[in-house]
Design a protein around this motif. Structure first.
Motif, PDB file in Angstrom:
ATOM      1  N   MET A   1       0.846  -1.197   0.000  1.00 41.49           N
ATOM      2  CA  MET A   1       0.000   0.000   0.000  1.00 41.49           C
ATOM      3  C   MET A   1       0.881   1.247   0.000  1.00 41.49           C
ATOM      4  O   MET A   1       1.790   1.376   0.811  1.00 41.49           O
ATOM      5  CB  MET A   1      -0.909   0.026   1.223  1.00 41.49           C
ATOM      6  N   GLU A   3       0.630   5.436   0.207  1.00 39.38           N
ATOM      7  CA  GLU A   3      -0.338   6.453   0.635  1.00 39.38           C
ATOM      8  C   GLU A   3       0.237   7.854   0.440  1.00 39.38           C
ATOM      9  O   GLU A   3       0.605   8.523   1.400  1.00 39.38           O
ATOM     10  CB  GLU A   3      -0.731   6.216   2.094  1.00 39.38           C
ATOM     11  N   TYR A  90     -11.575   2.499  -7.145  1.00 37.70           N
ATOM     12  CA  TYR A  90     -12.649   1.933  -6.333  1.00 37.70           C
ATOM     13  C   TYR A  90     -13.231   2.972  -5.380  1.00 37.70           C
ATOM     14  O   TYR A  90     -12.551   3.923  -4.965  1.00 37.70           O
ATOM     15  CB  TYR A  90     -12.127   0.719  -5.566  1.00 37.70           C
ATOM     16  N   ASP A  92     -13.903   2.921  -2.342  1.00 39.75           N
ATOM     17  CA  ASP A  92     -13.337   3.034  -0.996  1.00 39.75           C
ATOM     18  C   ASP A  92     -12.056   3.864  -0.982  1.00 39.75           C
ATOM     19  O   ASP A  92     -11.375   3.949   0.039  1.00 39.75           O
ATOM     20  CB  ASP A  92     -13.067   1.654  -0.405  1.00 39.75           C
ATOM     21  N   GLY A  93     -11.736   4.490  -2.133  1.00 43.16           N
ATOM     22  CA  GLY A  93     -10.565   5.351  -2.201  1.00 43.16           C
ATOM     23  C   GLY A  93      -9.289   4.639  -2.594  1.00 43.16           C
ATOM     24  O   GLY A  93      -8.225   5.265  -2.655  1.00 43.16           O
ATOM     25  N   ILE A  94      -9.371   3.342  -2.880  1.00 46.22           N
ATOM     26  CA  ILE A  94      -8.192   2.574  -3.283  1.00 46.22           C
ATOM     27  C   ILE A  94      -8.072   2.589  -4.805  1.00 46.22           C
ATOM     28  O   ILE A  94      -9.051   2.401  -5.526  1.00 46.22           O
ATOM     29  CB  ILE A  94      -8.273   1.120  -2.787  1.00 46.22           C
ATOM     30  N   TRP A  95      -6.838   2.785  -5.279  1.00 48.96           N
ATOM     31  CA  TRP A  95      -6.523   2.706  -6.703  1.00 48.96           C
ATOM     32  C   TRP A  95      -5.536   1.563  -6.882  1.00 48.96           C
ATOM     33  O   TRP A  95      -4.731   1.283  -5.995  1.00 48.96           O
ATOM     34  CB  TRP A  95      -5.909   4.022  -7.204  1.00 48.96           C
ATOM     35  N   LYS A 105      -1.410  -1.328  -4.333  1.00 50.83           N
ATOM     36  CA  LYS A 105      -2.601  -0.598  -3.917  1.00 50.83           C
ATOM     37  C   LYS A 105      -2.162   0.808  -3.517  1.00 50.83           C
ATOM     38  O   LYS A 105      -1.125   0.986  -2.886  1.00 50.83           O
ATOM     39  CB  LYS A 105      -3.277  -1.291  -2.735  1.00 50.83           C
ATOM     40  N   LYS A 107      -3.557   4.555  -1.870  1.00 51.19           N
ATOM     41  CA  LYS A 107      -4.634   5.289  -1.202  1.00 51.19           C
ATOM     42  C   LYS A 107      -4.212   6.751  -1.065  1.00 51.19           C
ATOM     43  O   LYS A 107      -3.621   7.164  -0.067  1.00 51.19           O
ATOM     44  CB  LYS A 107      -4.960   4.693   0.163  1.00 51.19           C
ATOM     45  N   LYS A 109      -4.841  11.080  -1.052  1.00 47.87           N
ATOM     46  CA  LYS A 109      -5.825  12.037  -0.542  1.00 47.87           C
ATOM     47  C   LYS A 109      -6.463  12.837  -1.688  1.00 47.87           C
ATOM     48  O   LYS A 109      -7.605  13.274  -1.582  1.00 47.87           O
ATOM     49  CB  LYS A 109      -5.159  12.984   0.453  1.00 47.87           C
TER      50      LYS A 109
END
Length: 360
Positions: A1, A3, A90, A92-95, A105, A107, A109
């Motif tokens: 992930m 971020e 998606y 839920d804010g996940i790309w 993955k 995430k 802002k």
């Protein structure tokens, strides 16, 4: 992930400038591009740009790409993920970004979509023959890899791309038999480029279209015909060209599939190339955390893409609480408006006006 503060999808002029603007304001940025090098369409463009000297005029496309790529690779707040394509977005804010072997993955802002555009194709007999190319494919082979895909060319489309690629082919010692266009006038090319082509002896044949290509399993000749004011074929105006490449330069379509996945509001605006996301002056879409810049927001060219990228990048940083000079955003908006005052941008301005009246 991963971020980051800001995810930028697409490493062309819009995406590179968005990444630099956001990072220079203090945001952490992840820039993802499916190719191994940044630059997008700029890497294949050997001609000099018009506009303001401070905004890249006088520089060649690949030179601008090298300059911005160097700044990005040396920036402490920009991480690049090259050779990966963002294939999922998606709610839920996940790309999701993936290559053939791995995936990440992400995430963020805020997100800036700068995926650019794809080339349009047209229908004619045997248009899937080897020897039928989009203009971008020929530019890539010729200007990036030093390979000419053929010796004799017919160019379909008299816009800037068709005319510029014609001149580049002539510089590479290829033979261009003609440029044809179904329209009764040049398709948006700068006259200075068209004049070079005509001085070199390449005819520009308007009100003419291609009906088919023929040969033993590949292009050996192209059949064309004249059209009337309603674009209907005129019997008796047929003309055959002995060529081994038909190059299609008939326009671009915004690549907005990721936005569609998330339900971002889109409208069909012909003047902007097709379906484009509604967006305000900063590139913000109907999804408040997603911005667009460059051809995905409407087909224009590299100067406007770079300006849009800067604006969107600064606005994402401002959203996240980083210190941004709002006067700089206003100045960039003003420059963008001034650049679009050219007669060649009249159709774009009409399309943007239609888009903005649609509302979110």
């Amino acid at each position: 992930m991963i971020e980051p503060d800001v995810l930028v999808v697409g490493g062309g002029p819009a995406g590179m400038n968005a990444a630099l603007a956001a990072a220079n304001a203090g945001a952490t940025v992840l820039l993802v591009d499916r190719f191994q090098n940044l630059g997008g369409q700029l890497v294949k463009q050997t001609h000099k740009f018009f506009g303001w000297a401070a905004r890249g005029a006088g520089a060649r496309g690949f030179e601008l790409a090298q300059k911005w790529e160097g700044e990005i690779q040396n920036h402490p707040r920009i991480q690049t993920l090259l050779g990966f394509e963002v294939i999922g977005a998606y709610k839920d804010g996940i790309w999701l970004a993936a290559d053939l072997e791995d995936f990440y993955k992400i995430k963020p802002k805020r997100v800036v979509i700068a995926t650019g555009a794809s080339e349009r194709m047209i229908t004619f007999e045997n248009n899937d023959y080897p020897g039928v190319y989009g203009a971008g494919a020929v530019q890539t082979l010729m200007n990036v890899y030093g390979v000419l895909p053929g010796e004799r060319y017919l160019i379909v489309g008299s816009g800037n791309v068709g005319v510029i690629v014609t001149y580049q082919l002539l510089q590479a010692q290829a033979k261009v038999e003609a440029i044809i266009d179904v329209l009764p006038r040049l398709g948006g090319a700068y006259w200075v480029h068209a004049a070079k082509i005509q001085r070199a002896g390449v005819p520009i044949l308007l009100k003419r279209t291609i009906t088919g290509v023929y040969g033993e399993g590949r292009v050996e000749r192209a059949e064309t015909i004249g059209v009337d004011e309603k674009f209907q074929p005129i019997p008796g105006t047929e003309r055959t060209f002995s060529v081994d490449v038909v190059l299609l330069a008939v326009g671009l379509m915004p690549l907005s599939e990721l936005l569609f996945e998330l339900g971002v509001r889109e409208y069909y605006i012909p003047e902007l190339g097709g379906f484009v996301p509604w967006h305000d002056e900063t590139g913000r879409t109907s999804h408040p955390e997603i911005f667009v810049a460059g051809d995905v927001a409407g087909i224009e060219e590299a100067t406007t893409a770079a300006l849009q990228g800067r604006i969107s990048g600064l606005q994402t940083a401002l959203d996240l609480g980083y210190e941004v000079n709002k006067d700089e955003i206003d100045e960039l908006k003003m420059l963008l408006t001034q650049f679009r005052r050219s007669s060649l941008s009249e159709k774009v301005c009409q399309g943007l006006e239609r888009l903005h009246t649609k509302g979110v």
